[in-house]
Design a protein around this motif. Structure first.
Motif, PDB file in Angstrom:
ATOM      1  N   ILE A 142       0.845  -1.189   0.000  1.00  0.00           N
ATOM      2  CA  ILE A 142       0.000   0.000   0.000  1.00  0.00           C
ATOM      3  C   ILE A 142       0.884   1.244   0.000  1.00  0.00           C
ATOM      4  N   ALA A 143       0.564   2.190  -0.892  1.00  0.00           N
ATOM      5  CA  ALA A 143       1.282   3.461  -0.944  1.00  0.00           C
ATOM      6  C   ALA A 143       0.279   4.603  -0.995  1.00  0.00           C
ATOM      7  N   HIS A 144       0.578   5.661  -0.255  1.00  0.00           N
ATOM      8  CA  HIS A 144      -0.273   6.843  -0.247  1.00  0.00           C
ATOM      9  C   HIS A 144      -0.166   7.582  -1.572  1.00  0.00           C
ATOM     10  N   VAL A 145      -1.315   8.064  -2.097  1.00  0.00           N
ATOM     11  CA  VAL A 145      -1.343   8.836  -3.342  1.00  0.00           C
ATOM     12  C   VAL A 145      -1.595  10.309  -3.049  1.00  0.00           C
ATOM     13  N   LYS A 146      -2.726  10.635  -2.422  1.00  0.00           N
ATOM     14  CA  LYS A 146      -2.999  12.014  -2.042  1.00  0.00           C
ATOM     15  C   LYS A 146      -4.150  12.057  -1.046  1.00  0.00           C
ATOM     16  N   THR A 147      -4.190  13.158  -0.308  1.00  0.00           N
ATOM     17  CA  THR A 147      -5.238  13.405   0.673  1.00  0.00           C
ATOM     18  C   THR A 147      -6.101  14.561   0.199  1.00  0.00           C
ATOM     19  N   LEU A 148      -7.401  14.336   0.136  1.00  0.00           N
ATOM     20  CA  LEU A 148      -8.352  15.360  -0.277  1.00  0.00           C
ATOM     21  C   LEU A 148      -9.040  15.887   0.973  1.00  0.00           C
ATOM     22  N   GLN A 149      -8.534  17.005   1.499  1.00  0.00           N
ATOM     23  CA  GLN A 149      -9.047  17.569   2.746  1.00  0.00           C
ATOM     24  C   GLN A 149     -10.188  18.527   2.423  1.00  0.00           C
ATOM     25  N   TRP A 150     -11.337  17.958   2.120  1.00  0.00           N
ATOM     26  CA  TRP A 150     -12.475  18.767   1.718  1.00  0.00           C
ATOM     27  C   TRP A 150     -13.205  19.405   2.899  1.00  0.00           C
ATOM     28  N   PHE A 151     -13.091  18.835   4.092  1.00  0.00           N
ATOM     29  CA  PHE A 151     -13.949  19.254   5.201  1.00  0.00           C
ATOM     30  C   PHE A 151     -13.118  19.517   6.444  1.00  0.00           C
ATOM     31  N   PRO A 152     -13.678  20.249   7.425  1.00  0.00           N
ATOM     32  CA  PRO A 152     -12.960  20.494   8.683  1.00  0.00           C
ATOM     33  C   PRO A 152     -12.578  19.182   9.360  1.00  0.00           C
ATOM     34  N   SER A 153     -11.483  19.205  10.087  1.00  0.00           N
ATOM     35  CA  SER A 153     -10.943  17.979  10.674  1.00  0.00           C
ATOM     36  C   SER A 153     -11.778  17.442  11.829  1.00  0.00           C
ATOM     37  N   ASP A 154     -12.746  18.206  12.329  1.00  0.00           N
ATOM     38  CA  ASP A 154     -13.612  17.692  13.393  1.00  0.00           C
ATOM     39  C   ASP A 154     -14.853  16.980  12.843  1.00  0.00           C
ATOM     40  N   LEU A 155     -14.970  16.878  11.523  1.00  0.00           N
ATOM     41  CA  LEU A 155     -16.067  16.139  10.913  1.00  0.00           C
ATOM     42  C   LEU A 155     -15.565  14.769  10.468  1.00  0.00           C
ATOM     43  N   LEU A 156     -16.422  13.763  10.606  1.00  0.00           N
ATOM     44  CA  LEU A 156     -16.100  12.415  10.164  1.00  0.00           C
ATOM     45  C   LEU A 156     -16.810  12.136   8.849  1.00  0.00           C
ATOM     46  N   VAL A 157     -16.086  11.618   7.876  1.00  0.00           N
ATOM     47  CA  VAL A 157     -16.694  11.127   6.639  1.00  0.00           C
ATOM     48  C   VAL A 157     -17.121   9.691   6.920  1.00  0.00           C
ATOM     49  N   THR A 158     -18.417   9.468   7.017  1.00  0.00           N
ATOM     50  CA  THR A 158     -18.923   8.179   7.488  1.00  0.00           C
ATOM     51  C   THR A 158     -18.981   7.121   6.387  1.00  0.00           C
ATOM     52  N   ALA A 159     -19.192   7.564   5.145  1.00  0.00           N
ATOM     53  CA  ALA A 159     -19.285   6.612   4.028  1.00  0.00           C
ATOM     54  C   ALA A 159     -19.078   7.375   2.732  1.00  0.00           C
ATOM     55  N   PHE A 160     -18.720   6.647   1.687  1.00  0.00           N
ATOM     56  CA  PHE A 160     -18.627   7.275   0.371  1.00  0.00           C
ATOM     57  C   PHE A 160     -18.886   6.240  -0.706  1.00  0.00           C
ATOM     58  N   SER A 161     -19.159   6.740  -1.915  1.00  0.00           N
ATOM     59  CA  SER A 161     -19.395   5.881  -3.068  1.00  0.00           C
ATOM     60  C   SER A 161     -18.809   6.550  -4.294  1.00  0.00           C
ATOM     61  N   TRP A 162     -18.154   5.764  -5.153  1.00  0.00           N
ATOM     62  CA  TRP A 162     -17.591   6.289  -6.396  1.00  0.00           C
ATOM     63  C   TRP A 162     -18.671   6.438  -7.451  1.00  0.00           C
ATOM     64  N   HIS A 163     -18.608   7.542  -8.201  1.00  0.00           N
ATOM     65  CA  HIS A 163     -19.434   7.671  -9.398  1.00  0.00           C
ATOM     66  C   HIS A 163     -18.987   6.594 -10.386  1.00  0.00           C
ATOM     67  N   PRO A 164     -19.910   5.938 -11.099  1.00  0.00           N
ATOM     68  CA  PRO A 164     -19.517   4.808 -11.946  1.00  0.00           C
ATOM     69  C   PRO A 164     -18.665   5.179 -13.158  1.00  0.00           C
ATOM     70  N   THR A 165     -18.742   6.428 -13.642  1.00  0.00           N
ATOM     71  CA  THR A 165     -18.011   6.785 -14.865  1.00  0.00           C
ATOM     72  C   THR A 165     -17.157   8.045 -14.733  1.00  0.00           C
ATOM     73  N   GLU A 166     -17.271   8.771 -13.638  1.00  0.00           N
ATOM     74  CA  GLU A 166     -16.516  10.007 -13.471  1.00  0.00           C
ATOM     75  C   GLU A 166     -15.693   9.937 -12.182  1.00  0.00           C
ATOM     76  N   PRO A 167     -14.555  10.664 -12.113  1.00  0.00           N
ATOM     77  CA  PRO A 167     -13.725  10.643 -10.887  1.00  0.00           C
ATOM     78  C   PRO A 167     -14.322  11.504  -9.777  1.00  0.00           C
ATOM     79  N   ILE A 168     -15.498  11.114  -9.348  1.00  0.00           N
ATOM     80  CA  ILE A 168     -16.275  11.864  -8.361  1.00  0.00           C
ATOM     81  C   ILE A 168     -16.652  10.931  -7.221  1.00  0.00           C
TER      82      ILE A 168
END
Length: 414
Positions: A142-168
């Motif tokens: 495992i190697a780190h690629v990049k960190t996307l710090q979109w939100f304040p550090s006191d918030l937890l990202v509980t779940a996510f899902s990839w868009h099927p055709t776009e890098p979203i």
């Protein structure tokens, strides 16, 4: 219903929260862990107040430090071997590999510090950040690629899902927000929905010419948000603001507790409205959830524990999704359900002809109950060039399931 024994089990260093097999090379899987560092000097790893379980983590109001790890394991016959453990400065709440058409060796993780972090599985000696490497240099790492710090550090990202055709990535947060972020335009993220309490889960489903985000939260709400497609992202704030929902509905009457799992069935059947949901109220449900209009319950079953996650086991048809217009009866879907304190379940969704129309129902065909704590992370090993296939005759599938406080990881087959 069959009760399945484990083939192999092991205790991990930290509490596991999620697991996913690598579709490109499915003998490997990555486990994410979540550890609350207590102030007491004699605290055990992962030990914490009941309110800091993944299902109630946002109720902790005090400033606390959470960390975790990514564990690369190899399934070799009846053995599960740890290849690498990489410590992470944040706890891991969710983990998904990128869609196969984009970067199949990359995966993302949702963190306890408001970020989505990208990693990749790569050959040895390609990154200086590796720890606890296997002596076999041919193993991936495992190697780190990049960190996307979109939100304040006191918030937890509980779940996510990839868009099927776009890098979203579509993400849920502990402040109840549902967000979209573009991995190639990382300066901004766009909010598309809001829950009254913590948002726990989401799924992306296609419409005819648009896309909809289905989300669930601790407020017992299921929210549908339709958006234009393709989603036009750039680093321009005006472009981000232009991602306005085309339509939205919110339902708080169907689920009797928080909504924790959403699984669209549009890859299997020619009905984009059909979805499965899981809830803290211990039920799995089949809903008809139209893009416009009121969702209705077609079937439900009590699985004996909170239904934290749902994973589809049978593949999409080789040609086209099954039509439900006068055909398509029998077993429609087979799913793996992570049922928190009840362990894991394998559940069939069945459609039969009834006198008054179609009759839908669920059948629990197997259960795995060796976990003595919350089963959050579960996955099935893909077979056949990364494509999952159903059981054929006596052929069995291989599962990795985990439980939180006892830090247990189990290999079993059914």
């Amino acid at each position: 219903m069959a009760t399945v024994p484990s083939t192999k089990s092991m205790i991990l260093d930290l509490p596991p929260s999620c697991v996913e097999f690598w579709p490109l090379n499915p003998q490997y899987a990555v486990i994410g862990t979540y550890n609350l560092q207590k102030e007491e000097a004699n605290a055990e790893p992962g030990e914490g107040p009941e309110a800091d379980e993944l299902s109630e983590v946002a109720e902790e109001k005090k400033s606390q430090h959470r960390n975790g790890s990514l564990i690369l394991v190899e399934v070799n016959g009846d053995e599960v071997n740890i290849i690498q453990t990489l410590a992470t400065p944040s706890a891991i709440l969710d983990l998904h590999f990128c869609p196969s058409h984009s970067l199949p060796s990359h995966f993302g993780v949702a963190t306890s510090t408001g970020s989505l972090v990208l990693y990749k599985l790569t050959s040895s000696n390609s990154s200086p950040i590796i720890s606890k490497l296997s002596s076999n240099s041919s193993k991936p790492q495992i190697a780190h690629v990049k960190t996307l710090q979109w939100f304040p550090s006191d918030l937890l990202v509980t779940a996510f899902s990839w868009h099927p055709t776009e890098p979203i990535a579509a993400m849920t947060l502990t402040d109840g927000s549902v967000m979209l972020g573009h991995t190639e335009h990382p300066l901004h993220a766009k909010q598309v929905a809001q829950h009254d309490l913590e948002a726990w889960t989401l799924a992306i489903r296609p419409e005819d010419s648009n896309v909809s985000i289905l989300s669930g939260g601790d407020d017992s709400a299921l929210i549908s948000t339709s958006l234009p497609s393709p989603l036009a992202f750039s680093d321009n704030e005006e472009d981000i603001a232009a991602l306005s929902p085309l339509s939205t509905w919110k339902n708080k009457k169907i689920h009797q507790a928080g909504v924790t799992a959403i699984l669209p069935l549009s890859n299997l059947v020619q009905d984009q409205n059909l979805i499965l949901t899981g809830s803290y109220d211990d039920h799995i449900r089949l809903l008809s959830a139209p893009f416009l209009g009121r969702p209705t319950v077609l079937a439900e079953a009590n699985l004996g524990g909170g239904v934290w996650r749902l994973k589809l086991l049978n593949p999409a048809p080789a040609t086209a999704p099954v039509s439900l217009d006068g055909e398509g009866y029998g077993v429609i879907a087979v799913v793996l359900a992570s049922c928190m304190h009840a362990g894991a379940r394998i559940v069939k969704l069945i459609r039969e002809k009834g006198e008054g129309g179609d009759a839908w129902g669920f059948e629990v065909v197997a259960c795995f109950e060796e976990h003595r704590s919350m089963n959050y992370g579960s996955d099935v090993q893909p077979v056949g060039n990364g494509k999952e296939v159903g059981r054929s005759g006596e052929e069995s599938r291989t599962f990795l399931t985990t439980s939180f406080y006892d830090r247990l990881c189990c290999l079993w087959r059914f």
